[in-house]
Design a protein around this motif. Structure first.
Motif, mmCIF file in Angstrom:
data_model
loop_
_atom_site.group_PDB
_atom_site.id
_atom_site.type_symbol
_atom_site.label_atom_id
_atom_site.label_comp_id
_atom_site.label_asym_id
_atom_site.label_seq_id
_atom_site.Cartn_x
_atom_site.Cartn_y
_atom_site.Cartn_z
ATOM 1 N N VAL A 185 12.199 11.201 -119.759
ATOM 2 C CA VAL A 185 12.392 10.934 -118.331
ATOM 3 C C VAL A 185 12.212 9.450 -118.020
ATOM 4 O O VAL A 185 12.927 8.881 -117.188
ATOM 5 C CB VAL A 185 11.449 11.826 -117.482
ATOM 6 N N ALA A 186 11.283 8.785 -118.716
ATOM 7 C CA ALA A 186 11.034 7.366 -118.437
ATOM 8 C C ALA A 186 12.231 6.502 -118.818
ATOM 9 O O ALA A 186 12.629 5.601 -118.080
ATOM 10 C CB ALA A 186 9.781 6.891 -119.180
ATOM 11 N N SER A 187 12.849 6.778 -119.986
ATOM 12 C CA SER A 187 14.000 5.967 -120.403
ATOM 13 C C SER A 187 15.220 6.287 -119.548
ATOM 14 O O SER A 187 16.049 5.415 -119.269
ATOM 15 C CB SER A 187 14.304 6.170 -121.887
ATOM 16 N N ALA A 188 15.358 7.551 -119.102
ATOM 17 C CA ALA A 188 16.461 7.907 -118.202
ATOM 18 C C ALA A 188 16.341 7.127 -116.887
ATOM 19 O O ALA A 188 17.330 6.648 -116.334
ATOM 20 C CB ALA A 188 16.460 9.408 -117.928
ATOM 21 N N PHE A 189 15.114 6.980 -116.393
ATOM 22 C CA PHE A 189 14.882 6.255 -115.142
ATOM 23 C C PHE A 189 15.128 4.759 -115.337
ATOM 24 O O PHE A 189 15.663 4.078 -114.460
ATOM 25 C CB PHE A 189 13.448 6.506 -114.667
ATOM 26 N N GLN A 190 14.767 4.249 -116.522
ATOM 27 C CA GLN A 190 14.991 2.840 -116.810
ATOM 28 C C GLN A 190 16.488 2.524 -116.830
ATOM 29 O O GLN A 190 16.931 1.478 -116.350
ATOM 30 C CB GLN A 190 14.363 2.469 -118.163
ATOM 31 N N ARG A 191 17.288 3.454 -117.371
ATOM 32 C CA ARG A 191 18.737 3.261 -117.372
ATOM 33 C C ARG A 191 19.284 3.231 -115.949
ATOM 34 O O ARG A 191 20.234 2.514 -115.647
ATOM 35 C CB ARG A 191 19.421 4.366 -118.176
ATOM 36 N N LEU A 192 18.672 4.014 -115.052
ATOM 37 C CA LEU A 192 19.068 3.980 -113.641
ATOM 38 C C LEU A 192 18.815 2.593 -113.057
ATOM 39 O O LEU A 192 19.659 2.035 -112.338
ATOM 40 C CB LEU A 192 18.293 5.037 -112.854
ATOM 41 N N ARG A 193 17.670 2.004 -113.362
ATOM 42 C CA ARG A 193 17.347 0.656 -112.855
ATOM 43 C C ARG A 193 18.384 -0.348 -113.317
ATOM 44 O O ARG A 193 18.820 -1.217 -112.556
ATOM 45 C CB ARG A 193 15.964 0.226 -113.336
ATOM 46 N N GLU A 194 18.791 -0.231 -114.590
ATOM 47 C CA GLU A 194 19.790 -1.156 -115.124
ATOM 48 C C GLU A 194 21.135 -0.953 -114.432
ATOM 49 O O GLU A 194 21.854 -1.924 -114.162
ATOM 50 C CB GLU A 194 19.919 -0.956 -116.637
ATOM 51 N N ASP A 195 21.489 0.320 -114.148
ATOM 52 C CA ASP A 195 22.745 0.610 -113.448
ATOM 53 C C ASP A 195 22.779 -0.052 -112.065
ATOM 54 O O ASP A 195 23.832 -0.499 -111.601
ATOM 55 C CB ASP A 195 22.927 2.124 -113.266
ATOM 56 N N LEU A 196 21.625 -0.077 -111.390
ATOM 57 C CA LEU A 196 21.574 -0.573 -110.016
ATOM 58 C C LEU A 196 21.235 -2.057 -109.925
ATOM 59 O O LEU A 196 21.186 -2.614 -108.822
ATOM 60 C CB LEU A 196 20.555 0.235 -109.206
ATOM 61 N N ARG A 197 21.004 -2.684 -111.082
ATOM 62 C CA ARG A 197 20.618 -4.102 -111.069
ATOM 63 C C ARG A 197 21.642 -4.997 -110.354
ATOM 64 O O ARG A 197 21.269 -5.868 -109.558
ATOM 65 C CB ARG A 197 20.391 -4.595 -112.503
ATOM 66 N N PRO A 198 22.971 -4.817 -110.602
ATOM 67 C CA PRO A 198 23.936 -5.680 -109.893
ATOM 68 C C PRO A 198 23.839 -5.544 -108.370
ATOM 69 O O PRO A 198 23.947 -6.538 -107.646
ATOM 70 C CB PRO A 198 25.292 -5.166 -110.402
ATOM 71 N N LEU A 199 23.618 -4.331 -107.890
ATOM 72 C CA LEU A 199 23.495 -4.126 -106.445
ATOM 73 C C LEU A 199 22.287 -4.886 -105.908
ATOM 74 O O LEU A 199 22.339 -5.517 -104.847
ATOM 75 C CB LEU A 199 23.370 -2.635 -106.143
ATOM 76 N N MET A 200 21.184 -4.838 -106.658
ATOM 77 C CA MET A 200 19.966 -5.512 -106.233
ATOM 78 C C MET A 200 20.167 -7.027 -106.218
ATOM 79 O O MET A 200 19.627 -7.737 -105.382
ATOM 80 C CB MET A 200 18.816 -5.145 -107.176
ATOM 81 N N SER A 201 21.000 -7.531 -107.172
ATOM 82 C CA SER A 201 21.170 -8.982 -107.306
ATOM 83 C C SER A 201 22.052 -9.577 -106.222
ATOM 84 O O SER A 201 21.814 -10.684 -105.757
ATOM 85 C CB SER A 201 21.766 -9.305 -108.677
#
Length: 424
Positions: A225-241
Motif C-alpha cells: 500500500v505504501a509504494s502504491a501511494f508513492q506512485r500516486l504522488r509521482e503521478d500528481l507531481r506535475p499538477l503540484m508543480s
C-alpha cells in the motif's frame, strides 16, 4: 490507386486503438509484412493478472513462463541500441532464437525465430519499423492501465484471483513432494551418502526455485500500500508543480495489507480523476488525499477547499463511479456549499463472493460439463480434446455454447465461475 503505405497506416491505427487483450495479435499483424516469427509475447508488470499478451504458435505461447521472461529481461544489456537484443534463450519450454526489446515503460517484447523480410530500397527499415510499432504498443498498454477502465478492472480481478489459486495449488503440491523427498534423503537409514547429498542439493534448489516463482507471481498481482501511494504522488507531481494547487498527502500505514494490483490501479486512477475534477472549480487552493486500509477494504478520502460545486452527476464523476462499481466498491460525495467537497471511496480488497447459479441450473449437456471440468482443472483446448477423444474444433464449439449458458465472456471468467460452483 491505393498508396503503398496505406496498409501500414491502417495497421498503425488498429494498433493505436487495440484493446489490451488483442494488442499482441494486432502488433504481430502490423509487423508481419516486415518480420516473420513463430510467436510474439509482451510482458508488462503493470498489467495485473495478465502480464503476458501472446500471439502465434500455441505450442510456444502456451509454455512461455514468467521465469523465462525475467531471464530474458536480465540478459538485455543496459547499453543495447534501443533496448534490443538478439540471441538464443529459453523461451516457450525450449532454446530458441529470439529478438527482445524493452520500452521506456519497462515493458518487454519477445519474438521467437525472428527473420526480417527483405523489402524495397524505398521501404521502411524492418528494425526501425518494429521498434516504432513496439513503442506505440507499449505506450497504448501504459495508457490503458493508467486509465483503469471498468472492463480492465473486472478482467484483471478475475485473472488475478485465478492465477493466485493455481499458483497456491502448485506450491502446495510440489512443496509437499519435495519436502518428503528431502526428509527421505536425509534419513541416516539410507546408504550411499554421496548420492543422498547430491539428491538433497537438487531437491533443495527446486524448492527455492518454486518458492521464488510463487513470490514473483505474488509480486505481479499485489502491491504494498505504501509504494502504491508513492506512485500516486509521482503521478500528481506535475499538477503540484505547475498549477499552484497545494496537494496534500496523508500517508497510509506502512504495514497495511498489500493491495491487489487492480485495486491499486483503480485507486490511483480514481484519485487522479477526483483531483482533476476538483481543481476545475474556481477558487480551489488545496486538495487533500488520504488512504487507509482496514484489512478488508482500501479507504480513500479526497477533499477540497473550493466553493462546494462538485456535482456527483457530472460526466467525469460518472465514469469514476463506474470504476468503483467494477470492483464492488462504493463512493459517497458530500458537497458543502462555500466549504468544499468531500469524497469517500471504499474498495474491497478481495473479489466478492457473488451468489451464482448452481451447476444444474446452467442446463449444460453431459459433454459440456466434461469440457468445463477439464477447463477448470487448467487444461488447454488440445489437452481437453485428447482426454475426451474429440477434435479441438469440437472443444471450441462446446466452449462457445457453455460460455453463453453460464454467462461467461472469457476463459478466465468461465474457470472462476466453475471453481465458485465446486468444479475442479
Amino acid at each position: 490507386m491505393e498508396h503503398p503505405n496505406t496498409a501500414l497506416l491502417e495497421a498503425v491505427a488498429d494498433l493505436a486503438t487495440a484493446p489490451l487483450m488483442e494488442i499482441a495479435h494486432r502488433l504481430r499483424e502490423a509487423a508481419s509484412p516486415y518480420w516473420e516469427s513463430t510467436a510474439l509475447v509482451i510482458f508488462t508488470e503493470d498489467c495485473t493478472g495478465r502480464p503476458q499478451k501472446k500471439s502465434g504458435a500455441e505450442a510456444i505461447i502456451s509454455r512461455v513462463s514468467i521465469a523465462e521472461l525475467d531471464a530474458i529481461r536480465a540478459t538485455l544489456p543496459a547499453d543495447a541500441d534501443a533496448g534490443t537484443w538478439r540471441g538464443e534463450a529459453a523461451f516457450g519450454g525450449g532454446i530458441r532464437q529470439i529478438l527482445a526489446m524493452t520500452s521506456p515503460s519497462n515493458a518487454l517484447l519477445v519474438l521467437s525465430d525472428p527473420q526480417p523480410i527483405p523489402g524495397s530500397d524505398t521501404g521502411p527499415d524492418p528494425h526501425w519499423l518494429l521498434n516504432y510499432l513496439w513503442r506505440l504498443a507499449a505506450e497504448r498498454i501504459r495508457e490503458k492501465v493508467a486509465d483503469a477502465p471498468p472492463s480492465y478492472l473486472m478482467e484483471s480481478r478475475a485473472a488475478s484471483a485465478e492465477r493466485l489459486r493455481v499458483t497456491a495449488e502448485l506450491v502446495d503440491q510440489h512443496s509437499t513432494t519435495l519436502e518428503t523427498l528431502l526428509a527421505a534423503l536425509r534419513s541416516p537409514a539410507l546408504a550411499d551418502a554421496a548420492a543422498r547429498t547430491a539428491a538433497t542439493d537438487v531437491a533443495a534448489k527446486a524448492l527455492v526455485g518454486l518458492r521464488t516463482l510463487s513470490d514473483r507471481t505474488t509480486d505481479l498481482v499485489e502491491e504494498p500500500v505504501a509504494s502504491a501511494f508513492q506512485r500516486l504522488r509521482e503521478d500528481l507531481r506535475p499538477l503540484m508543480s505547475f498549477s499552484g494547487i497545494d496537494v496534500q498527502f496523508i500517508e497510509p500505514p506502512v504495514n497495511g495489507r498489500a493491495l491487489p494490483g487492480e485495486v491499486a490501479h483503480a485507486a490511483r486512477a480514481l484519485v487522479r480523476g477526483l483531483v482533476l475534477a476538483m481543481v476545475d472549480q474556481e477558487g480551489v487552493r488545496r486538495v487533500r488525499t488520504q488512504w487507509d486500509c482496514d484489512g478488508v477494504n482500501l479507504l480513500i478520502n479526497v477533499r477540497d477547499d473550493g466553493p462546494g460545486e462538485l456535482s456527483a452527476s457530472a460526466p467525469a464523476m460518472a465514469r469514476l463511479v463506474q470504476r468503483v462499481e467494477a470492483l464492488n466498491g462504493s463512493m459517497g460525495v458530500d458537497v458543502m456549499p462555500g466549504w468544499g467537497a468531500d469524497v469517500a471511496v471504499t474498495l474491497p480488497l478481495d473479489p466478492p463472493a457473488r451468489p451464482l447459479a448452481e451447476v444444474a441450473d446452467w442446463n449444460l449437456g453431459e459433454r459440456e460439463v466434461e469440457v468445463l471440468q477439464l477447463l477448470a482443472a487448467g487444461q488447454r483446448n488440445r489437452g481437453i480434446a485428447a482426454k475426451l477423444h474429440i477434435s479441438e474444433n469440437t472443444v471450441k464449439f462446446h466452449l462457445r455454447n457453455l460460455y453463453r449458458k453460464i454467462g461467461a465472456s472469457s476463459r478466465t471468467e468461465a474457470m472462476a465461475l466453475a471453481h465458485s460452483n465446486g468444479l475442479r
